[in-house]
Structures are given as structure tokens and as C-alpha cells.
Design a protein around this motif. Structure first.
Motif, mmCIF file in Angstrom:
data_model
loop_
_atom_site.group_PDB
_atom_site.id
_atom_site.type_symbol
_atom_site.label_atom_id
_atom_site.label_comp_id
_atom_site.label_asym_id
_atom_site.label_seq_id
_atom_site.Cartn_x
_atom_site.Cartn_y
_atom_site.Cartn_z
ATOM 1 N N ILE A 455 -18.084 74.672 65.191
ATOM 2 C CA ILE A 455 -16.890 75.190 65.856
ATOM 3 C C ILE A 455 -16.420 76.506 65.248
ATOM 4 O O ILE A 455 -15.542 77.159 65.799
ATOM 5 N N PHE A 456 -16.985 76.899 64.126
ATOM 6 C CA PHE A 456 -16.750 78.230 63.565
ATOM 7 C C PHE A 456 -18.042 78.661 62.900
ATOM 8 O O PHE A 456 -18.418 78.142 61.841
ATOM 9 N N ASP A 457 -18.757 79.607 63.527
ATOM 10 C CA ASP A 457 -20.095 79.939 63.047
ATOM 11 C C ASP A 457 -20.104 80.992 61.949
ATOM 12 O O ASP A 457 -21.130 81.232 61.325
ATOM 13 N N ASN A 458 -18.949 81.634 61.684
ATOM 14 C CA ASN A 458 -18.846 82.601 60.587
ATOM 15 C C ASN A 458 -19.908 83.688 60.727
ATOM 16 O O ASN A 458 -20.708 83.940 59.817
ATOM 17 N N HIS A 459 -19.910 84.357 61.892
ATOM 18 C CA HIS A 459 -20.921 85.381 62.137
ATOM 19 C C HIS A 459 -20.806 86.557 61.166
ATOM 20 O O HIS A 459 -21.761 87.292 60.953
ATOM 21 N N ALA A 460 -19.626 86.730 60.565
ATOM 22 C CA ALA A 460 -19.461 87.791 59.563
ATOM 23 C C ALA A 460 -20.141 87.439 58.242
ATOM 24 O O ALA A 460 -20.278 88.292 57.366
ATOM 25 N N GLN A 461 -20.545 86.170 58.084
ATOM 26 C CA GLN A 461 -21.247 85.683 56.895
ATOM 27 C C GLN A 461 -20.446 85.914 55.617
ATOM 28 O O GLN A 461 -20.991 86.265 54.570
ATOM 29 N N GLU A 462 -19.141 85.716 55.699
ATOM 30 C CA GLU A 462 -18.309 85.762 54.505
ATOM 31 C C GLU A 462 -18.308 84.378 53.855
ATOM 32 O O GLU A 462 -18.582 83.371 54.504
ATOM 33 N N LEU A 463 -17.981 84.331 52.579
ATOM 34 C CA LEU A 463 -18.325 83.138 51.808
ATOM 35 C C LEU A 463 -17.159 82.249 51.419
ATOM 36 O O LEU A 463 -17.374 81.134 50.947
ATOM 37 N N ALA A 464 -15.912 82.709 51.590
ATOM 38 C CA ALA A 464 -14.766 81.890 51.182
ATOM 39 C C ALA A 464 -14.074 81.334 52.420
ATOM 40 O O ALA A 464 -13.224 81.979 53.021
ATOM 41 N N LEU A 465 -14.459 80.119 52.796
ATOM 42 C CA LEU A 465 -13.886 79.441 53.959
ATOM 43 C C LEU A 465 -12.953 78.340 53.466
ATOM 44 O O LEU A 465 -13.362 77.459 52.716
ATOM 45 N N ALA A 466 -11.684 78.401 53.884
ATOM 46 C CA ALA A 466 -10.678 77.461 53.395
ATOM 47 C C ALA A 466 -10.831 76.101 54.066
ATOM 48 O O ALA A 466 -11.281 76.014 55.216
ATOM 49 N N PRO A 467 -10.458 75.010 53.376
ATOM 50 C CA PRO A 467 -10.518 73.683 53.982
ATOM 51 C C PRO A 467 -9.730 73.630 55.287
ATOM 52 O O PRO A 467 -8.618 74.154 55.368
ATOM 53 N N PRO A 468 -10.285 73.005 56.337
ATOM 54 C CA PRO A 468 -9.594 72.940 57.628
ATOM 55 C C PRO A 468 -8.404 71.984 57.580
ATOM 56 O O PRO A 468 -8.430 70.970 56.882
ATOM 57 N N VAL A 469 -7.371 72.329 58.338
ATOM 58 C CA VAL A 469 -6.167 71.496 58.452
ATOM 59 C C VAL A 469 -5.917 71.251 59.936
ATOM 60 O O VAL A 469 -5.810 72.199 60.721
ATOM 61 N N TRP A 470 -5.820 69.986 60.344
ATOM 62 C CA TRP A 470 -5.544 69.662 61.744
ATOM 63 C C TRP A 470 -4.079 69.940 62.058
ATOM 64 O O TRP A 470 -3.184 69.462 61.371
ATOM 65 N N LEU A 471 -3.838 70.716 63.116
ATOM 66 C CA LEU A 471 -2.475 70.905 63.619
ATOM 67 C C LEU A 471 -2.098 69.766 64.550
ATOM 68 O O LEU A 471 -0.960 69.282 64.547
ATOM 69 N N ASN A 472 -3.028 69.363 65.403
ATOM 70 C CA ASN A 472 -2.901 68.202 66.287
ATOM 71 C C ASN A 472 -4.318 67.809 66.674
ATOM 72 O O ASN A 472 -5.283 68.263 66.048
ATOM 73 N N ASN A 473 -4.489 66.994 67.704
ATOM 74 C CA ASN A 473 -5.822 66.506 68.054
ATOM 75 C C ASN A 473 -6.719 67.552 68.714
ATOM 76 O O ASN A 473 -7.920 67.315 68.888
ATOM 77 N N THR A 474 -6.166 68.678 69.095
ATOM 78 C CA THR A 474 -6.956 69.703 69.783
ATOM 79 C C THR A 474 -6.961 71.048 69.067
ATOM 80 O O THR A 474 -7.643 71.965 69.505
ATOM 81 N N HIS A 475 -6.194 71.167 67.990
ATOM 82 C CA HIS A 475 -6.117 72.452 67.289
ATOM 83 C C HIS A 475 -6.175 72.227 65.775
ATOM 84 O O HIS A 475 -5.602 71.251 65.255
ATOM 85 N N LEU A 476 -6.855 73.118 65.101
ATOM 86 C CA LEU A 476 -6.871 73.087 63.637
ATOM 87 C C LEU A 476 -6.867 74.510 63.117
ATOM 88 O O LEU A 476 -7.117 75.462 63.857
ATOM 89 N N ILE A 477 -6.576 74.643 61.832
ATOM 90 C CA ILE A 477 -6.422 75.968 61.235
ATOM 91 C C ILE A 477 -7.182 76.025 59.918
ATOM 92 O O ILE A 477 -7.280 75.030 59.191
ATOM 93 N N SER A 478 -7.733 77.200 59.648
ATOM 94 C CA SER A 478 -8.428 77.450 58.387
ATOM 95 C C SER A 478 -8.213 78.926 58.052
ATOM 96 O O SER A 478 -7.379 79.596 58.661
ATOM 97 N N ALA A 479 -8.971 79.433 57.087
ATOM 98 C CA ALA A 479 -8.887 80.855 56.735
ATOM 99 C C ALA A 479 -10.227 81.296 56.184
ATOM 100 O O ALA A 479 -10.899 80.543 55.465
ATOM 101 N N LEU A 480 -10.639 82.501 56.544
ATOM 102 C CA LEU A 480 -11.863 83.101 56.036
ATOM 103 C C LEU A 480 -11.478 84.241 55.108
ATOM 104 O O LEU A 480 -10.906 85.247 55.543
ATOM 105 N N ASN A 481 -11.761 84.046 53.807
ATOM 106 C CA ASN A 481 -11.356 85.042 52.806
ATOM 107 C C ASN A 481 -9.890 85.450 52.988
ATOM 108 O O ASN A 481 -9.550 86.631 53.084
ATOM 109 N N ASN A 482 -9.033 84.423 53.055
ATOM 110 C CA ASN A 482 -7.569 84.571 53.111
ATOM 111 C C ASN A 482 -7.036 85.040 54.466
ATOM 112 O O ASN A 482 -5.842 85.318 54.583
ATOM 113 N N ARG A 483 -7.877 85.136 55.495
ATOM 114 C CA ARG A 483 -7.406 85.532 56.824
ATOM 115 C C ARG A 483 -7.386 84.306 57.725
ATOM 116 O O ARG A 483 -8.438 83.823 58.144
ATOM 117 N N PRO A 484 -6.198 83.783 58.046
ATOM 118 C CA PRO A 484 -6.104 82.536 58.811
ATOM 119 C C PRO A 484 -6.555 82.698 60.264
ATOM 120 O O PRO A 484 -6.413 83.769 60.863
#
Length: 659
Positions: A455-484
Motif C-alpha cells: 500500500i506504500f511502495d516507497n518509489h523514492a527508495q528512502e530508508l526511514a519509514l515510520a510505524p503506521p498508525v490506523w486513523l480508522n478502518n479505511t485510513h492510516l498515517i505514517s511518515a517517510l523521513n519525517n514527512r507524514p
């Protein structure tokens, strides 16, 4: 390519042949696999790996040469022309391939300019290229190597080592690089973190304690056996320090802060005189440049300093020790880096953990061809060799049913790192981070069907992916190198929306699922804020993260855990004081599961919100009796477990130049 020879693995070469035969048309991953591995069971990871190696060999960093067509396959966008007869150049048409003709195709391919995209090659091929080769192990044992430094005469290496990855049973060893002998020079185990040679017969080390950071010294005789170990400095005002360096004037240079992390922006660059004890602050915390690694130049007149700028991009600067002036070299990208000076003092070697690169002081930055599938850290260039620590981790994820702990379901069992699993609120899905494809990506697993997708392929190939947090059953949030970013899972569609006006890491979703708590990374201090996705408004909580675990209780109050204490931040009430160390908590709907470390083993307990009492958890202790820290999270119906095996050894590469 402009006179440069590029060696390819046989399977990579075969894949290049197949792509050339299908030039400018799409070929599926399945068909690629069938032609390259004709008698094997289909493995998409093998295709991805060889595509990545091919792109690196062809300097195709922007993926315009070998294009990825999602869910369709790959295409080679190139004109193939004959070297011997350029006037007759044509698009290479598609003959059939079989294994008996592979050798002939390799011969034919060598007579072709197989990639005529002049601007790609010209822009990415320097006149002189640095290469690394002849990989050799320096250590190879079940022990975990944590850090190393080569001696001034290049004959020995000092190593911080432990027998396990738990981290407190570390000792310092000396390895004779010529005679291949290793011996221990410390008598008592400590949480040693870094070390540096003060001279040929003296080592300075740092060690982390509950009360702060200790810098100590080990004196060595001519046989490099320990004669004395003493404490030099004890600092209670810091809880983390970086790797450090010592010059000939006995000046100790290091980064440090009170937050027990290099991920915090309130980092100070110190110069500490080991003779007089005088301490100078060379750079105080600021919001425009947050350093996280340093390296002392061979002439010992400059420091290379790498840190994040206000946009969370890694920036390399030099610091003149005499004039105390910084000079900009280059802004890189959003990844973290290790760095080391080369002997000529005109260039630096960099590692983001996955790739090696060369950065000249003029700002010229170019990749070095070295394919690493583990984590490469703490690099040191010495006398034509590059020494580094290679960390290998295999972590797998499982779910245990809370009503029947013997009923364990595998979430992911790869040969790489699968971590940070989060169960959806309706407990129908699990999302987790995995590097099974060579880079961190977010995967989603449906528990009923066992279907899995990226669900997130990280095409930029950056290496710091934050643990995912569920907002509800259809949405979740994370961050790639501090960018949510927010992931929307509506129907069969996966949509990514970046939260452009934030720089930080999401931690907790609040009761109204469009609001979450995050730790701010745009300024020093690691301050906590709430952010509303609908209104785009953020509100300060007037609290700092301070290396704490944070979560909410059933009344939406903020709870923290640090050291050996769990407290309610909202009411300023201490809930539990847990004997032992390494406290880790796992919140649930009715209370807090917690893990501590005492008498050389893990112990598990539970604190109930309503009863406000503490109970040991024999069920979980039995479940985790071998590796009790494998408990990752608790939901209404499941225990989330992980099994982790780590290994770290020191290796070397020879550095050479090609014109």
C-alpha cells in the motif's frame, strides 16, 4: 559506455538481453522471470532485485531508461545500434530466446552499443570513478559487533562487542589484523557505545548509563593488553553522544544531547580538551541545521559534519577547527548517512545504510557500485581500505489469539526485516513495514483471506519509514523521513496524500479519527502537537517526547512510559513504578501490558485502568519465555508478536580508482 567496463552478474546480463529483445515494449515480470529463470518457481523479488542491479549499472537513477509500468511489467526505453555499422542502426527486433542461445546472445551483445541514450550516460559517468572490490570479513562469529576503529598504525582494530543484541553486556576487544588474533581488554561489561584511539597505546571510550554518559580511557602495553582503565569525564547533562574523534592536541569532538537520540534536533557539537577538561560548544541547537554525524579530516584541521536542514534534507558541511567557520559542500536527500574522510582530504565516502557514494569537497556527488542487501554502517576509510559494520536482521511477525495463545497466525516470514505491525480497529487487517523488496515498504494483510498487497511502495527508495498508525478502518498515517502521509483504502483503491505543511512523526490517533498527535521535527526539542486533517490546524501540547513511549487510555488521556515509570501526563499522576530496566509498554483497551528486565530476564505484567492494580502475566511469560521482547502490540483479540534474529560483523573493501 564511454570506455567504461561494467561487470554484471550472469542473471542480470540475461535480463538485459531479454529487455533488449523487447526494447520499447512492455514485458511482464512473470515473463521476465520465465526467460531468466526458466526452471524455477516464480519469485517477484528476484525480478525486482535484478532490475535494481541493472538500473544501478546503467546509472538509471531516475528510472527513465528501464521504466516500471505498475501491474504490467517493465520496458527498456532505448535505441539499440551496431557498434561496427552505426549507419545501419535499427531498433532491435524481437527474436525468440531459449537457454541454448544465451551464450551466443552474450557474444552478440558485446558487439552492440546496447544503450544509446547519450544524455543519461554523459550526465552520470564521471571522468574518474572510484570503485570498491575484494570484500573480506574481519569478524565472523555469533557475537554482535557494535562499533570499531582501526589503530593509528593500521595493524589493529578496537571493537565493541556483545554476545547478544540486548546491548548491556558489551566488552571492548582488540583484533590483530595481520595475525587474525582477538582478545578482550575490559574486565567488566558496560553499555559501551563508541571509541577512538588517543594514541597507539591508549583508547578512549564512551558508555551510556542511567545517570548520563561516561568517557573513559584504557591504557595498553606494547602487546596491546590492558594495563589500566579509568574514567575521564562523567556528564549527567547528556544522555546520548555520537561517534567521536580525537586530534593530536587531545581535543575530543562529539555531538550530544539530553534526549537519548540522534533523531532530536537539540544537538550540540562539543570540543572537549582531555588535558585541561575545558568544554567548548562549537555549534548550539538551532532549527536550520541539526547535525547527526561527524568525521575528523586526516590533517585534523576540519570536521565533516552532516545534518538535517529545515526541510529535513541531509546537508554536508565542513567545519574549520581553527576559524570555527562552516562551509557548505552539498545538500543530498532525505536519507540518513554515515561518513568518513578519504586520505586525500578532498573527498568523503558516504553510506545511507544501503548504498555507497563519493562526495568531493567541490560538491560533486556520485554513486559507487557496491550492492549491499544488509545495513552498512560506521564506515572508516584507512590506507586504501574501507572498513564497515554490516548488520543483518531477520524479523518475522505473528498474531496469537488472546483466547487461545496456541493459535498463532503468521503475518510475514521473509528473510529480511518485517516490523511495526498494527492491527486495524475492526481487526480485519494488519499493516506492517517490510524490507523484503530491498527498501522499506508498507504492506497490508487481510486476515480472513490472507491476501497481501503493497500500500506504500516507497518509489523514492528512502530508508526511514515510520510505524503506521490506523486513523480508522479505511485510513492510516505514517511518515517517510519525517514527512507524514495519509493512506486511504476505499474500495479497491489505494491513495496517498502527503501532509505538506508538517515535518514530524505521527504517534497516536485521538478519538476523532481526523486528529493525531505527532512529534515535531521542524524545530529543536521534539515538542508534541496535535494536528487536525480536516482543518489543517495544529495545537501544541506543551510536552516534549524526551525518549518516552506515549499512548492514550480509554478516557483519551495521554500516558507516558520512560525509565521504570508509567505516568498519566494529563493528570500528572504516577501510575506504576516497575522494578528493573528496559521498560516497554503495550496499551490495550482495558489497561497496560508492560515488560521489564530484571535478574537477567524479561518479566511481563498488566496494569488495569479500572482496578488500578498490577498483576503478573504468566500467560504471556509462557508465550515469550525464550524471547520475551517479541511482544509488539495488543489488540482486543490478538497479541502481535515478532521473532528477531540479528547478526553484525565487520568487513572490509579495497578502494581503487578507474580512469
Amino acid at each position: 559506455m564511454h570506455g567504461r567496463t561494467q561487470l554484471l552478474e550472469p542473471k542480470v546480463m540475461t535480463m538485459l538481453i531479454v529487455l533488449c529483445e523487447h526494447a520499447n515494449s512492455i514485458i511482464s515480470a512473470e515473463e521476465l522471470f520465465k526467460q531468466v529463470w526458466p526452471h524455477s518457481i516464480y519469485s517477484p523479488n528476484s525480478v525486482r532485485r535484478n532490475i535494481a542491479l541493472l538500473r544501478k549499472a546503467l546509472c538509471d537513477d531516475d528510472k527513465k531508461l528501464i521504466k516500471t509500468h505498475p501491474k504490467r511489467g517493465y520496458s527498456l526505453q532505448a535505441i539499440i545500434s551496431s557498434l561496427s555499422s552505426p549507419a545501419d542502426a535499427k531498433i532491435y527486433t524481437k527474436p525468440k530466446v531459449n537457454n541454448h542461445k544465451i551464450a551466443r546472445y552474450v557474444t552478440v551483445l558485446c558487439t552492440f552499443i546496447f544503450l544509446v541514450i547519450t544524455w543519461v550516460i554523459w550526465q552520470n559517468t564521471p571522468a574518474s570513478q572510484q570503485t570498491v572490490n575484494n570484500l573480506k570479513p574481519i569478524t565472523a562469529s555469533k557475537a554482535i559487533e557494535h562499533y570499531m576503529r582501526v589503530s593509528p598504525n593500521h595493524d589493529h582494530m578496537a571493537i565493541i562487542r556483545s554476545e547478544s543484541h540486548q546491548g548491556t553486556d558489551k566488552h571492548i576487544y582488540i583484533k590483530d589484523l595481520k595475525r587474525k588474533k582477538t582478545w578482550k581488554i575490559t574486565k567488566e561489561a558496560q553499555n559501551y557505545t563508541y571509541l577512538a584511539w588517543r594514541n597507539a597505546n591508549s583508547l578512549v571510550y564512551s558508555a551510556s548509563h542511567d545517570s548520563g554518559i561516561e568517557f573513559g580511557q584504557i591504557l595498553l602495553d606494547d602487546g596491546l593488553q590492558s594495563t589500566q582503565q579509568t574514567q575521564l569525564i562523567r556528564r549527567s547533562d547528556i544522555s546520548w553522544n555520537s561517534p567521536f574523534f580525537i586530534d593530536k592536541k587531545q581535543q575530543l569532538f562529539y555531538l550530544a544531547n539530553i534526549n537519548a537520540s540522534e533523531h532530536s534536533r537539540n544537538v550540540t557539537l562539543y570540543q572537549h580538551n582531555l588535558i585541561s577538561g575545558e568544554v567548548r560548544k562549537l555549534l548550539t541547537p538551532n532549527d536550520t541545521f541539526k547535525p547527526y554525524k561527524i568525521s575528523l579530516s586526516p590533517q585534523q584541521n576540519k570536521l565533516a559534519v552532516i545534518g538535517f536542514n529545515a526541510d529535513s534534507i541531509s546537508v554536508v558541511k565542513t567545519f574549520d577547527i581553527k576559524t570555527t567557520q562552516f562551509e557548505m559542500i552539498k545538500a543530498l536527500d532525505h536519507n540518513w548517512y554515515f561518513l568518513t574522510w578519504q586520505q586525500d582530504q578532498q573527498s568523503l565516502l558516504l553510506s545511507n545504510g544501503k548504498d555507497l557514494s563519493l562526495l568531493h569537497v567541490s560538491g560533486d556527488w556520485q554513486p559507487i557500485s557496491y550492492n549491499n542487501y544488509h545495513f552498512l554502517q560506521y564506515i572508516q576509510a584507512v590506507a586504501g581500505k574501507l572498513y564497515f559494520l554490516e548488520r543483518r536482521t531477520d524479523e518475522d511477525l505473528y498474531l496469537a489469539n488472546r483466547t487461545d495463545v496456541s493459535n498463532i497466525k503468521t503475518i510475514s516470514d521473509s528473510n529480511n526485516v518485517d516490523t511495526s505491525a498494527a492491527v486495524s480497529p475492526n481487526e480485519q487487517m494488519v499493516t506492517y513495514i517490510s524490507s523484503k523488496n530491498g527498501i522499506p515498504q508498507l504492506f497490508l494483510k487481510e486476515l480472513d483471506s490472507n491476501n497481501e498487497s503493497i500500500i506504500f511502495d516507497n518509489h523514492a527508495q528512502e530508508l526511514a519509514l515510520a510505524p503506521p498508525v490506523w486513523l480508522n478502518n479505511t485510513h492510516l498515517i505514517s511518515a517517510l523521513n519525517n514527512r507524514p502521509f495519509v493512506i486511504s483504502l476505499l474500495g479497491n483503491n489505494v491513495n496517498i496524500k502527503w501532509v505538506d505543511n508538517l515535518l514530524g512523526i505521527p504517534l497516536i490517533v485521538l478519538e476523532n479519527d481526523d486528529t493525531f498527535i505527532y512529534v515535531d521535527k521542524s524545530a529543536q526539542g521534539d515538542w508534541l502537537y496535535t494536528y487536525n486533517l480536516s482543518t489543517t490546524q495544529k495545537q501544541p501540547l506543551h510536552e516534549q517526547l524526551n525518549a518516552r513511549q506515549l499512548f492514550k487510555n480509554e478516557q483519551q488521556q495521554l500516558i507516558s512510559a520512560s525509565n521504570n515509570t508509567i505516568e498519566n501526563i494529563s493528570t500528572k499522576t504516577k501510575l506504576i513504578t516497575v522494578p528493573g530496566a528496559k521498560l516497554r509498554v503495550f496499551p490495550s483497551k482495558n489497561g497496560i501490558y508492560y515488560r521489564s528486565f530484571k535478574s537477567n530476564k524479561y518479566q511481563l505484567g498488566f496494569y488495569g485502568y479500572k482496578s488500578e492494580d498490577v498483576k503478573p502475566q504468566h500467560e504471556l511469560a509462557t508465550l515469550c519465555e525464550q524471547v520475551c521482547d517479541q511482544l509488539q502490540a495488543v489488540s482486543d483479540s490478538y497479541y502481535v508478536l515478532s521473532k528477531k534474529v540479528s547478526q553484525a560483523d565487520i568487513l572490509s573493501l579495497e578502494i581503487s580508482h578507474e580512469e
